[in-house]
Design an enzyme around this catalytic site. Sequence first.
Site, PDB file in Angstrom:
ATOM      1  N   HIS B  92       0.816  -1.243  -0.054  1.00 40.43           N
ATOM      2  CA  HIS B  92       0.156  -0.146   0.041  1.00 40.43           C
ATOM      3  C   HIS B  92       0.871   1.245  -0.044  1.00 40.43           C
ATOM      4  CE1 HIS B  92      -2.600   3.320   1.870  1.00 40.43           C
ATOM      5  NE2 HIS B  92      -3.690   2.661   1.272  1.00 40.43           N
ATOM      6  N   CYS B 481      -3.756  -2.178 -15.711  1.00 41.89           N
ATOM      7  CA  CYS B 481      -3.854  -1.114 -14.651  1.00 41.89           C
ATOM      8  C   CYS B 481      -2.724  -1.103 -13.587  1.00 41.89           C
ATOM      9  CB  CYS B 481      -5.173  -0.516 -14.361  1.00 41.89           C
ATOM     10  SG  CYS B 481      -6.237  -1.796 -13.589  1.00 41.89           S
TER      11      CYS B 481
END
Lengths: 525, 525
Positions: B92, B481
């Site tokens: 993250h 993506c």
Amino acid sequence: MFDRAAKDAAIRGGKMLAKGINAGPGAATGIIKFFADDAEAWVKEHGKPDAHGVRKPEGRVVLVRKETSPEDLRGMQAAEGILTAFGGASSHAALVSRQMGKVCVVGCSDLKIDYNARTVTVKGKVLKEGDFISVDGFTGEVFEGAIATRASEVVQVLIEKTMKVEDSKLCQQFNDLMGWADKRRTMKVRTNADTPIDAERALAFGAEGIGLCRTEHMFFNHIKEIREMILAENLEDRKAALAKLLPFQREDFYGIFKAMKGKPVTIRTLDPPLHEFLPHEEKGQAEMAAEMGVPASKIAERVKALHEMNPMLGFRGCRLGIVYPEITEMQARAIFEAACDLKKEGIDVEPEIMIPLVAFLQELKVQKKIVLDTAEKVFAEKGVKVEFLVGTMIELPRACIRADQIATEAQFFSFGTNDLTQTGLGMSRDDYGSFISHYQENDIVPKDPFQVIDFDGIGGLMEIGVERGRKTKPDLKIGICGEHGGEPDSVKFCHRIGLNYVSCSPFRVPVARLAAAQAALEKKK
Amino acid sequence: MFDRAAKDAAIRGGKMLAKGINAGPGAATGIIKFFADDAEAWVKEHGKPDAHGVRKPEGRVVLVRKETSPEDLRGMQAAEGILTAFGGASSHAALVSRQMGKVCVVGCSDLKIDYNARTVTVKGKVLKEGDFISVDGFTGEVFEGAIATRASEVVQVLIEKTMKVEDSKLCQQFNDLMGWADKRRTMKVRTNADTPIDAERALAFGAEGIGLCRTEHMFFNHIKEIREMILAENLEDRKAALAKLLPFQREDFYGIFKAMKGKPVTIRTLDPPLHEFLPHEEKGQAEMAAEMGVPASKIAERVKALHEMNPMLGFRGCRLGIVYPEITEMQARAIFEAACDLKKEGIDVEPEIMIPLVAFLQELKVQKKIVLDTAEKVFAEKGVKVEFLVGTMIELPRACIRADQIATEAQFFSFGTNDLTQTGLGMSRDDYGSFISHYQENDIVPKDPFQVIDFDGIGGLMEIGVERGRKTKPDLKIGICGEHGGEPDSVKFCHRIGLNYVSCSPFRVPVARLAAAQAALEKKK
């Protein structure tokens, strides 16, 4: 199974509490215990069977847990049944229960378990430790109170067969049926077994070898030494701890090889992440600290350092043996020493060493080299040689895709369909309980993919694995050792894609023999 | 970047503390803050830039965390740099940092962070909150104390370009180069952007659309309402909470659509597991309880119920929208209302609604139906229609294998190579730090698979996905993506297997344009 009338009475009396996933067939009644240690101690003290081999109701235990972990093994063995709030058909609780032949219901999400208060609350009703509870492993139903059980005929047959009481009429029928099946089937049927007892039971059920022997189950019987190994701060200390484990592992392998009487035994090197061997709660860490003479803070620190966000996708499988080659070396040594000792006694042993969680050819190469080097050393020391194979689990999508490369080094493949299902679908067997019932009710997945192989998806990956593996090695031996190996539809699928064998828990061996025969007949048509 | 002489002096002075994984390029110096809230508050109070746009050193913050989560977003935005003890190149912290253009070093396992004492200990040296620290996002190096930085020429160019100061000589050169590249390349280049600011920056860098707009980032700005939705105990309450979220989501989409000036915008419906939106520590739960007027025990209970063993493989992606269809409905409504409003203002919008984590055709079917039904309703209400597409992420191995089925319903595919790498390799981006350096040093994996696509393995799955998808729909639009969409070698791979576009974080758009051109030229040869 439950006595039909007694179960009906319980339902009419409003005693049904909730429904979970049916994960281990049969019916169990007993008092609630929340901790494996307590279950083990209680059964030891109160659970002595009478002269007819029957335990009094209050001597039986149902182990009720949020989920189980390898630390709970002995308590699970002592319990009649296992009931968990979380987890699915391939959770630890479900897998181990099936292997042990225990009644099991998992993923019963209506259970609110409070370990501190030692209570389980179901839709407002509070049950305490010591209260009776009953679980139906065929249907997933959970009942308040005790319900009378009786042995099913099939189980009775299987037990008699194990006990070698082969003169009963039912046993004769069973043997006839299995004999007809064996004549037709072309796939071999092996078993997943980690102990000589499991191995013997499976042999009695007709298993033709062991397809999966999980070495970590042995490790749990020598938890102190494995913990020393994990706490070791350098190679020397780690090797010293492993040296203590070596004789235990050798003895374990010796027992299993001997029980299998020369039939092939596939042994998987260490697979689970190391933190599974450490206590995660403060109390357990304090006990471990006292036992090992190290500060509790050191253990807490190691647990923290080993903590993983997604243990399923973490530091486990061959990754352990690659970062710590001394672990694989010890395991290979234990295997070969046991095999050589038996050979000297005149018993032929054919170990098949299986490297788990391989994704890259190079992983297998590195681990295989350790095994081969160790074999050479042990054979020189013992003055005797044994035949063996080195192969790999195919349990990651990448392994299917690059089966062509992996087959250059692998002498056999074994599909690990539990992990392949988890990774291929991106679905954890411990976590899919939160949505899978919704998925099944709405026809998004036709069947629970951890019970029946998802033919289109995971099966598609397997087909690619078989095709590409055999493109490199046309006669490559390929099997399956996931739980699906004992499920009839999945067994038939395995036949269709050309596997050489299936392997399943001992109690499912007869089912697999039958399904393999049906598959052969269906194909013929 | 660091001033070369200043960095050399720091190294000579023994100020280098440790090395992690370089995850966001650039150099950052600032004082240590351990909590996102503190970082945000500090920079707000002390970090005012002077007349030249420069912050005083003591007004800059480096956010030091074990790992980051979406709750930390505003603190990350305020910080100069982010440093984490755990996680890899696609954690993250790394993903968000790159998107924000922040300096970032992750997986620096030598850091022992004590949140209670607010200290970080590195090899025996203790740094406190407020001490200066410096991180080099190009090399992964971490230094004690402050080191002078200077803007790199490239970044300067990019910033000037964003600022529309296009008359500098460097900018001219940059534009020339990009112009040549654009003439050659056949793949489009889109960007991953969640805010109008990101969108505008990416447009200035030449992005031709948005390939991934993550709606959950918007949710974090309205955390109270999303938490109400999660705590809701029935459909009615959940719908009431979602109704409060609707205007915020509509406004967010309106802003992004407007910024993109009619270029295509791919919006992904809610993806992360719901527990990511709840505080996991007692203190946070108490604060949330006070704010929402509910007992803290209720929040703790919900957090517990949502807890997952492997959140990566759990209740997330389209599984959320399937179990709670009202979430997808609200999101679709927000998208279409915003698009219709803009159309009435004369701005054409082309939303592409993307369903995440699809493995089964039926999942896409169910979600697509909600989107189509909602579109029809909104178009009737608004009296205007917009063109739109409904497609899916291809980010699970099963989706690649069954791309033929999924393509019957999908109007486009977008490879989510982060998750596809995690599942295909069975390797969590948060956990692979414990073994990946060993793997790289021993040539088991040639390159970090989260930085460069694993061509043989994950690439093999992508090839199957492209081939089978286009077998069903020969002109199927397919993009990528995942973070790999901005990595040159991976961009070239995407060209080779026939993708229509790549999408990457705004700062990597020029790199992708160049790599796409090189790929086209290489193929020609």
